[in-house]
Scaffold this active site. Structure first.
Site, mmCIF file in Angstrom:
data_model
loop_
_atom_site.group_PDB
_atom_site.id
_atom_site.type_symbol
_atom_site.label_atom_id
_atom_site.label_comp_id
_atom_site.label_asym_id
_atom_site.label_seq_id
_atom_site.Cartn_x
_atom_site.Cartn_y
_atom_site.Cartn_z
ATOM 1 N N GLY A 21 0.834 -1.206 0.000
ATOM 2 C CA GLY A 21 0.000 0.000 0.000
ATOM 3 C C GLY A 21 0.867 1.253 0.000
ATOM 4 O O GLY A 21 2.091 1.179 -0.030
ATOM 5 N N PHE A 22 0.196 2.364 0.076
ATOM 6 C CA PHE A 22 0.891 3.654 0.008
ATOM 7 C C PHE A 22 1.869 3.832 1.178
ATOM 8 O O PHE A 22 3.093 3.932 0.967
ATOM 9 C CB PHE A 22 -0.185 4.751 -0.042
ATOM 10 C CG PHE A 22 0.268 6.108 0.386
ATOM 11 C CD1 PHE A 22 1.382 6.705 -0.187
ATOM 12 C CD2 PHE A 22 -0.433 6.802 1.372
ATOM 13 C CE1 PHE A 22 1.793 7.975 0.212
ATOM 14 C CE2 PHE A 22 -0.038 8.067 1.763
ATOM 15 C CZ PHE A 22 1.081 8.641 1.190
ATOM 16 N N ASP A 42 0.677 -8.925 1.402
ATOM 17 C CA ASP A 42 -0.379 -8.052 0.897
ATOM 18 C C ASP A 42 -1.255 -8.862 -0.041
ATOM 19 O O ASP A 42 -0.728 -9.630 -0.847
ATOM 20 C CB ASP A 42 0.247 -6.853 0.153
ATOM 21 C CG ASP A 42 -0.704 -5.678 0.043
ATOM 22 O OD1 ASP A 42 -1.805 -5.871 -0.509
ATOM 23 O OD2 ASP A 42 -0.356 -4.575 0.501
ATOM 24 N N ASN A 43 -2.569 -8.681 0.068
ATOM 25 C CA ASN A 43 -3.457 -9.414 -0.847
ATOM 26 C C ASN A 43 -3.772 -8.589 -2.099
ATOM 27 O O ASN A 43 -4.581 -8.991 -2.925
ATOM 28 C CB ASN A 43 -4.756 -9.840 -0.136
ATOM 29 C CG ASN A 43 -5.605 -8.640 0.263
ATOM 30 O OD1 ASN A 43 -5.225 -7.496 0.042
ATOM 31 N ND2 ASN A 43 -6.755 -8.911 0.850
ATOM 32 N N GLY A 47 -3.601 -2.476 -2.226
ATOM 33 C CA GLY A 47 -2.160 -2.299 -2.478
ATOM 34 C C GLY A 47 -1.865 -2.587 -3.945
ATOM 35 O O GLY A 47 -2.673 -3.199 -4.642
ATOM 36 N N LEU A 87 -0.302 -2.860 8.921
ATOM 37 C CA LEU A 87 -0.929 -1.778 8.143
ATOM 38 C C LEU A 87 -2.073 -2.273 7.271
ATOM 39 O O LEU A 87 -2.764 -1.461 6.645
ATOM 40 C CB LEU A 87 0.130 -1.089 7.248
ATOM 41 C CG LEU A 87 0.927 0.057 7.876
ATOM 42 C CD1 LEU A 87 1.775 -0.413 9.037
ATOM 43 C CD2 LEU A 87 1.813 0.725 6.840
ATOM 44 N N THR A 106 -12.283 -6.938 7.614
ATOM 45 C CA THR A 106 -10.833 -6.849 7.389
ATOM 46 C C THR A 106 -10.152 -6.220 8.597
ATOM 47 O O THR A 106 -9.128 -6.707 9.078
ATOM 48 C CB THR A 106 -10.522 -5.980 6.146
ATOM 49 O OG1 THR A 106 -11.232 -6.516 5.054
ATOM 50 C CG2 THR A 106 -9.049 -5.932 5.836
ATOM 51 N N TYR A 160 -15.860 2.453 10.381
ATOM 52 C CA TYR A 160 -14.408 2.422 10.237
ATOM 53 C C TYR A 160 -13.755 2.839 11.545
ATOM 54 O O TYR A 160 -12.841 2.178 12.053
ATOM 55 C CB TYR A 160 -13.993 3.351 9.092
ATOM 56 C CG TYR A 160 -12.515 3.338 8.833
ATOM 57 C CD1 TYR A 160 -11.928 2.263 8.181
ATOM 58 C CD2 TYR A 160 -11.700 4.390 9.249
ATOM 59 C CE1 TYR A 160 -10.572 2.235 7.943
ATOM 60 C CE2 TYR A 160 -10.344 4.372 9.014
ATOM 61 C CZ TYR A 160 -9.784 3.303 8.354
ATOM 62 O OH TYR A 160 -8.443 3.270 8.133
ATOM 63 N N LYS A 164 -11.437 0.517 14.053
ATOM 64 C CA LYS A 164 -10.076 0.890 14.460
ATOM 65 C C LYS A 164 -9.972 1.001 15.987
ATOM 66 O O LYS A 164 -8.929 0.726 16.571
ATOM 67 C CB LYS A 164 -9.659 2.207 13.796
ATOM 68 C CG LYS A 164 -9.304 2.042 12.323
ATOM 69 C CD LYS A 164 -8.005 1.263 12.195
ATOM 70 C CE LYS A 164 -7.594 1.033 10.769
ATOM 71 N NZ LYS A 164 -6.350 0.245 10.657
#
Ligand code: UDP
Length: 335
Positions: A21-22, A42-43, A47, A87, A106, A160, A164
């Protein structure tokens, strides 16, 4: 900032979930630059392979294309790692509104698996949390010990934040109950090359719009403000927190304190790109979904991380924007 590294962690293997990802890809760059071995899992849901293409030939770099929900793979990778940077998560307000089930699952299940696996192998864990956790609170600036106010559960955006928060609670619980060294980084708006506007992030969207001669879509009246931190500064903070012996069991804000309204950001991007794109005001209901709630201001109090690590952002917003614009121009030319 001087990074204090526990001696057992110097040059250790680091596992980055969501490392394509970023932010993850910039973190991989920085860790490799410090001599760490880096394994990315990473899936590739959000990403991108292009983000890590330049690392593929690096002798200390390994990429594993798998989901963190594949327990056997995760277990195998954690067994080799001393530090896990977690991440992997659903990102961007747009995605959250469009795919609420995926977001919650997720974020919550993924973190649960990472922590359980880390506990088995005694890995140190950094959980990438988010300033979304502050919800619709109006305090300026936000401090880590502030009360949190979220919107109603009928508004998808807050799922979200809630997910978190569960991640943070769980990480802190693993620390309190099992002594696992877990640190939570509440990351505020972050910008830099490789960030895509596909999931709603404002800076890459405005820059692409400006460079393509399209109107810049300012939502509502653009008076809402944000503080944008350069990703190179953010990854310094993440490494510092993960490696510092006294950071475990705590939550830290990571972000810039340079505040700008979204309308001024749009104007600045038009100015820096030297384009003539007009500004178009778009109501929130049209931009996202009816009843969408945005927050007016979001400024971090970074006293806690400054006191522990001496960290604060080194790059100004203008410097970051210039870097991103130069890179975006080059990318447009090679398309
Ligand atoms: N925004 C905007 N135009 C866009 C995308 C976003 O005006 O094309 C606004 C958005 O409503 C918010 C701010 O820019 O007020 C930052 O949005 P982003 O999704 O980048 O981050 P977050 O909302 O998580 O702070």
């Amino acid at each position: 900032m001087k990074i204090t590294v526990e001696s057992s962690l110097a040059g250790c293997t680091c596992l980055i979930t969501g490392g394509a990802g970023f932010i993850g890809s910039h973190l991989a760059d920085a860790l490799l630059g410090r001599g760490h071995r880096v394994v990315v899992i990473d899936n590739l849901s959000t990403g991108r392979l292009e983000n890590i293409a330049h690392l593929r030939a690096h002798p200390l770099f390994q990429f594993v294309h798998a989901s963190i929900e594949d327990e056997a793979v995760l277990n195998n990778l954690a067994a080799q790692a001393k530090v896990i940077f977690h991440l992997a998560a659903a990102v961007g307000v747009k995605l959250i509104v469009e795919k609420p089930v995926e977001t919650i699952e997720t974020n919550v299940l993924g973190t649960e698996l990472v922590l359980r696996t880390a506990a088995r192998h005694g890995c140190r864990v950094l959980i990438a949390s988010s300033s979304e956790v502050y919800g619709k609170g109006c305090k300026v600036p936000f401090s880590e010990e502030d009360d949190v106010v979220l919107g109603a559960t009928s508004r998808a955006r807050w799922a979200y934040a809630a997910s978190k928060m569960v991640d943070e609670f769980l990480g802190l619980a693993y620390h309190a109950e099992f002594g696992l060294p877990v640190v939570c980084a509440r990351i505020f708006n972050t910008i830099g090359p490789r960030q895509t506007g596909r999931y709603g992030m404002v800076v890459p969207r405005f820059i692409r719009q400006a460079l393509c001669g399209e109107p810049l879509t300012v939502y509502a009246d653009g008076s809402q403000t944000r503080c944008f931190c350069d990703v190179r500064d953010v990854v310094e903070a993440l490494i510092g927190l993960a490696m510092h012996p006294a950071a475990a069991g705590r939550v830290f804000n990571v972000g810039s304190t340079e505040e700008i309204s979204i309308l001024d950001l749009a104007r600045k991007i038009v100015e820096l790109t030297e384009t003539f794109s007009p500004i178009e005001f778009v109501p929130f209901d049209r931009a996202y979904a009816p009843g969408f709630e945005d927050m007016q201001r979001r400024v971090p109090d970074i006293t806690r991380i400054r006191e522990l690590l001496g960290w604060e952002p080194k790059r100004s917003l203008e410097e970051s924007l210039r870097t991103i614009i130069a890179r975006a121009r080059a990318d447009l030319q090679t398309l």
